[in-house]
Design an enzyme around this catalytic site. Structure first.
Site, PDB file in Angstrom:
ATOM      1  N   SER A 179       0.856  -1.186   0.000  1.00  0.00           N
ATOM      2  CA  SER A 179       0.000   0.000   0.000  1.00  0.00           C
ATOM      3  C   SER A 179       0.892   1.237   0.000  1.00  0.00           C
ATOM      4  O   SER A 179       1.846   1.315  -0.776  1.00  0.00           O
ATOM      5  CB  SER A 179      -0.951  -0.033   1.202  1.00  0.00           C
ATOM      6  OG  SER A 179      -1.882   1.035   1.131  1.00  0.00           O
ATOM      7  N   HIS A 206      -2.700  -1.236  -3.227  1.00  0.00           N
ATOM      8  CA  HIS A 206      -3.813  -0.318  -3.031  1.00  0.00           C
ATOM      9  C   HIS A 206      -3.650   0.884  -3.956  1.00  0.00           C
ATOM     10  O   HIS A 206      -2.801   1.752  -3.723  1.00  0.00           O
ATOM     11  CB  HIS A 206      -3.869   0.151  -1.571  1.00  0.00           C
ATOM     12  CG  HIS A 206      -4.190  -0.941  -0.608  1.00  0.00           C
ATOM     13  ND1 HIS A 206      -4.034  -0.793   0.759  1.00  0.00           N
ATOM     14  CD2 HIS A 206      -4.673  -2.191  -0.783  1.00  0.00           C
ATOM     15  CE1 HIS A 206      -4.401  -1.904   1.368  1.00  0.00           C
ATOM     16  NE2 HIS A 206      -4.794  -2.769   0.446  1.00  0.00           N
ATOM     17  N   ASP A 302      -4.087  -4.553   6.465  1.00  0.00           N
ATOM     18  CA  ASP A 302      -4.438  -5.449   5.373  1.00  0.00           C
ATOM     19  C   ASP A 302      -3.274  -6.412   5.135  1.00  0.00           C
ATOM     20  O   ASP A 302      -2.133  -5.996   4.967  1.00  0.00           O
ATOM     21  CB  ASP A 302      -4.734  -4.646   4.104  1.00  0.00           C
ATOM     22  CG  ASP A 302      -5.392  -5.476   3.019  1.00  0.00           C
ATOM     23  OD1 ASP A 302      -5.972  -6.529   3.356  1.00  0.00           O
ATOM     24  OD2 ASP A 302      -5.347  -5.059   1.852  1.00  0.00           O
TER      25      ASP A 302
END
Length: 360
Positions: A179, A206, A302
Site C-alpha cells: 500500500s 492499493h 491489510d
C-alpha cells in the site's frame, strides 16, 4: 495542542505533542491558503513554509526542516513531477503527499510520482469541494504519514534477514501485498528477480482502479516476465505477473491441475479493495505451503488475516522492515502477531529469492 490521532469524524482531541511540520508546494496562492487554513485547524500540524514551484521548493528545503510536503504536479517553471527527485534528495526523510487534480485525471503522472518516491496521492477538488470529506481525508493522511515518521527508529523492528536460507524451498508462487510507500519496493524486487525463478507472481497494490493499467504497464517495463491486470477465469501461467484490478479482489482457486484467477467483489474481512487479505487467503488455499508472501509498506493491517492463513499451512511470510517502510502498518501488524518469517529490506528479499532459485 491537539492530538495526532487521526479522526475522520473531524474531531481532534487535545494532547501535548510535537506538531507535524508541513511544507506547501503549489503555484496557486488560493490553494496554498486553503490548505494552510484547513491544516491549521488541527493543532497537531504546523505550516513551516510554502513554495510556488519545484525549484522554489528545493531551495526552501535548504533552510527548513519539515516532516510532510504537499506537492502539486502541474506548476509553471518546473513541475512537481520533474522536481520530485531533487525534493526528496533535500527532504531529509520528509514524506511527499501529492495533492493535485492530476492525481485523478492523469493516472500515469500519479503512478510515476509514487514510483519516484511520493508516499501517496490525493485528487485536488474544484474550489467548491475543498471542505467536508476532502478536508478530513487530507488531515488524516498528513497525521498518519507524520506520525509514522517518528515510529521508524524502534530498533527491535529493524531488518533481521533470515539466517539460514536452506530451511526454505523454491516457491510455486509469490504473492505480494503493498500500500502506501510500497511501489518502489515492488519495483526493486521485479527489477532484480532472477530469471530462473519463473513461478507466477500475484500483486495486490492499493491504488484506484483507473491507475491499475498504468501500474501494470510500468512494471512490465522492469522485467522480461509478462505483467498484466488479472482477468477473471484465466489460467495462471509461469513467468506471468498478475496485478489485482482496482474494482475487485484478486483471488485464485484450483481447478484440476490448473490454478484459475477470479475476481471477488466482496470480502467482509477487509475494508480495502483490492484486498491483500483476500488474495493471500485464496493463495494459501490454492498453493498451501508452496506459496511465499511478501508484505510491503502500507497503512492499516491489510494482510494480517492472510498471514494467518499462510501460517496455518506453514507457508512463509516476509515483511519489509520499519526503517525502509514509509508506513509500517501492514508489515508491523504481521510482526506483532508473530507471523513473519523474517523482517527484511527489499534488497535482502531480493537476495533471499535469488538463493531460492537453486533450492530443490
Amino acid at each position: 495542542m491537539r492530538s495526532r490521532s487521526a479522526a475522520l469524524d473531524g474531531s481532534w482531541p487535545q494532547a501535548a505533542v510535537t506538531p507535524i511540520r508541513v511544507m506547501l508546494v503549489d503555484d496557486s496562492v488560493v490553494a496554498r491558503s486553503i490548505f494552510a487554513r484547513m491544516l491549521g485547524n488541527c493543532g497537531g500540524i504546523e505550516i513551516i513554509c510554502e513554495a510556488s514551484d519545484g525549484d522554489a521548493a528545493v531551495a526552501s528545503l535548504e533552510e527548513n526542516d519539515v516532516d510532510i510536503i504537499l506537492l502539486d504536479i502541474e506548476m509553471p517553471k518546473r513541475s512537481g513531477l520533474d522536481a520530485l527527485p531533487d525534493i526528496l534528495a533535500k527532504a531529509n526523510g520528509a514524506r511527499v503527499l501529492v495533492v493535485s487534480s492530476f492525481a485523478e485525471e492523469n493516472g500515469p503522472a500519479a503512478v510515476q510520482a509514487l514510483s519516484l518516491g511520493a508516499c501517496d496521492t490525493l485528487a485536488k477538488p474544484g474550489r467548491a469541494g475543498f471542505s467536508g470529506r476532502f478536508s478530513e481525508i487530507l488531515i488524516d493522511k498528513v497525521l498518519r504519514l507524520g506520525r509514522s515518521a517518528l515510529e521508524r527508529t524502534d530498533s527491535k523492528y529493524a531488518a533481521r534477514p533470515l539466517p539460514d536460507y536452506r530451511a526454505l524451498t523454491k516457491p510455486r508462487c509469490i504473492a505480494i501485498g503493498s500500500s502506501t510507500g510500497g511501489i518502489p519496493a515492488i519495483q526493486h524486487i521485479l527489477r532484480n528477480l532472477d530469471d530462473s525463478l519463473d513461478c507466477p507472481i500475484f500483486i495486490t497494490q492499493h491504488l484506484p482502479a483507473a491507475f491499475m493499467n498504468f501500474f501494470a504497464g510500468q512494471l512490465d517495463g522492469l522485467t522480461k516476465r509478462t505483467v498484466k491486470v488479472a482477468e477473471a477465469g484465466e489460467r495462471v501461467k509461469h513467468n506471468h505477473i498478475y496485478v489485482a484490478p482496482g474494482h475487485a479482489h484478486l483471488v485464485c482457486r484450483n481447478e484440476g491441475n490448473d490454478v484459475i484467477i477470479g475476481h471477488q467483489s466482496r470480502y467482509s474481512a477487509s475494508r480495502y479493495c483490492p484486498s491483500v487479505d483476500a488474495m493471500l487467503v485464496s493463495v494459501a488455499r490454492a498453493y498451501g505451503r508452496d506459496g511465499l508472501a511478501l508484505v510491503f509498506s502500507g497503512m492499516g493491517n491489510d494482510g494480517l488475516v492472510g498471514a494467518r492463513a499462510f501460517n496455518a499451512c506453514a507457508a512463509p511470510v516476509f515483511v519489509q522492515d520499519m526503517q525502509s517502510s514509509v508506513v509500517w502498518g501492514m508489515p508491523g501488524a504481521i510482526v506483532k502477531e508473530g507471523l513473519a518469517a523474517a523482517i527484511m529490506t527489499p534488497a535482502h528479499m531480493t537476495e533471499m529469492l535469488s538463493r531460492l532459485t537453486t533450492s530443490s
